[in-house]
Scaffold this active site. Structure first.
Site, PDB file in Angstrom:
ATOM      1  N   LEU A 202       0.818  -1.207   0.000  1.00  0.00           N
ATOM      2  CA  LEU A 202       0.000   0.000   0.000  1.00  0.00           C
ATOM      3  C   LEU A 202       0.859   1.267   0.000  1.00  0.00           C
ATOM      4  O   LEU A 202       0.430   2.309  -0.497  1.00  0.00           O
ATOM      5  CB  LEU A 202      -0.945  -0.006   1.211  1.00  0.00           C
ATOM      6  N   ASP A 203       2.049   1.181   0.559  1.00  0.00           N
ATOM      7  CA  ASP A 203       2.981   2.322   0.558  1.00  0.00           C
ATOM      8  C   ASP A 203       4.150   1.973  -0.362  1.00  0.00           C
ATOM      9  O   ASP A 203       5.249   1.678   0.077  1.00  0.00           O
ATOM     10  CB  ASP A 203       3.463   2.626   1.969  1.00  0.00           C
TER      11      ASP A 203
END
Length: 282
Positions: free
Chosen positions: A66-67
């Site tokens: 997600l990052d």
């Protein structure tokens, strides 16, 4: 990322504490990467594609980061590895229609199909691939790439950026793998100069007479990789200050030979591991 060990500790102060011991890597600096040779950047992209393929087919299922930003990665022995898995997820988004599978990015958006099981198809993999495109591929692959490989690289970059059906990690792993056909395109587009002659001096080296070029494997000189002598001649002919070059016995990770390019040949020293070629002037 290589895990060397871990320690689980449950104390009153910090319950459920897990300490891991991993290999040491160098922080990823994009500006520095753009100053390295295309061959080194190709290796980084290849290791990234291998990581994407693993994330898409991990034992836990499809994993998304997600990052997904450069600061989450390090360089270990010339290859890219992820270090922070705090934001990793194996959850594929649930849906009732295709409109529920909407993916929004700064530059463009995608809508993926909703499966009969009520899950957005390949959303984790698509998210990883597009982030790889916008943070890595678009900068590292086309920049100063060999002319013969640019059509193939354009195909890779466009597919990741457009989210096409062929935009999956397995396809890119096939395209980027250093197969004989790719190596042939990468290394053998060399034309021997018909107008310049070079005198071969075996077991010889020119210790000085350096000039700087870009990209170079040596910050104080011009050290480049070549497929053979013909390519070294072509490179030397392309630099007005180049008057000689020295073949070393060192190679890059793809097997290309490292060559020092020199601006004069006034001082030649014996060296059994090198061969010097001096430009002959009329």
């Amino acid at each position: 990322f290589q895990l060397y060990g871990y320690c689980y500790q449950d104390s009153n102060d910090i319950p459920d504490t897990l300490t891991t011991i991993t290999e040491l890597g160098s922080p990823l600096e994009m500006i520095q990467l753009l100053q390295t040779s295309w061959e080194d950047r190709f290796r980084i992209c290849l290791s990234l594609v291998r990581l994407l393929h693993y994330l898409a087919h991990s034992p836990l299922g499809s994993v998304t980061l997600l990052d997904f930003r450069p600061r989450q990665f390090v360089i270990v022995d010339g290859e890219l590895k992820v270090t922070d898995l705090d934001d990793a997820s194996i959850e594929e988004s649930s849906c009732t229609s295709n409109s529920d599978c909407f993916m929004e990015f700064p530059a463009r958006n995608f809508t993926l199909p909703c499966s009969v099981e009520g899950r957005c198809q390949s959303m984790n993999e698509k998210r990883n691939l597009y982030n790889a495109y916008r943070f890595f591929f678009t900068y590292l692959l086309p920049h100063s790439a060999p002319t013969s490989l640019r059509p193939l690289l354009d195909k890779i970059v466009n597919a990741t950026g457009n989210g096409s059906k062929r935009g999956n990690a397995k396809f890119f792993l096939f395209l980027l793998s250093p197969s004989p056909s790719v190596n042939s395109e990468f290394t053998q587009k060399c034309v021997k100069s018909a107008n310049t002659k070079y005198r071969r001096v075996p077991e010889a080296f020119i210790p000085d007479e350096n000039y700087r070029c870009w990209p170079s494997y040596h910050h104080k000189g011009c050290l480049l990789s070549v497929f053979d002598v013909n390519e070294a001649i072509e490179i030397c002919d392309s630099y007005s200050q180049c008057k000689a070059f020295v073949l070393t016995n060192q190679t890059t990770w793809t097997g290309r030979q490292l060559v020092f390019f020199k601006m004069a040949s006034n001082h030649i020293m014996p060296d059994p591991d090198k061969i010097t070629y001096v430009k002959v002037t009329d």
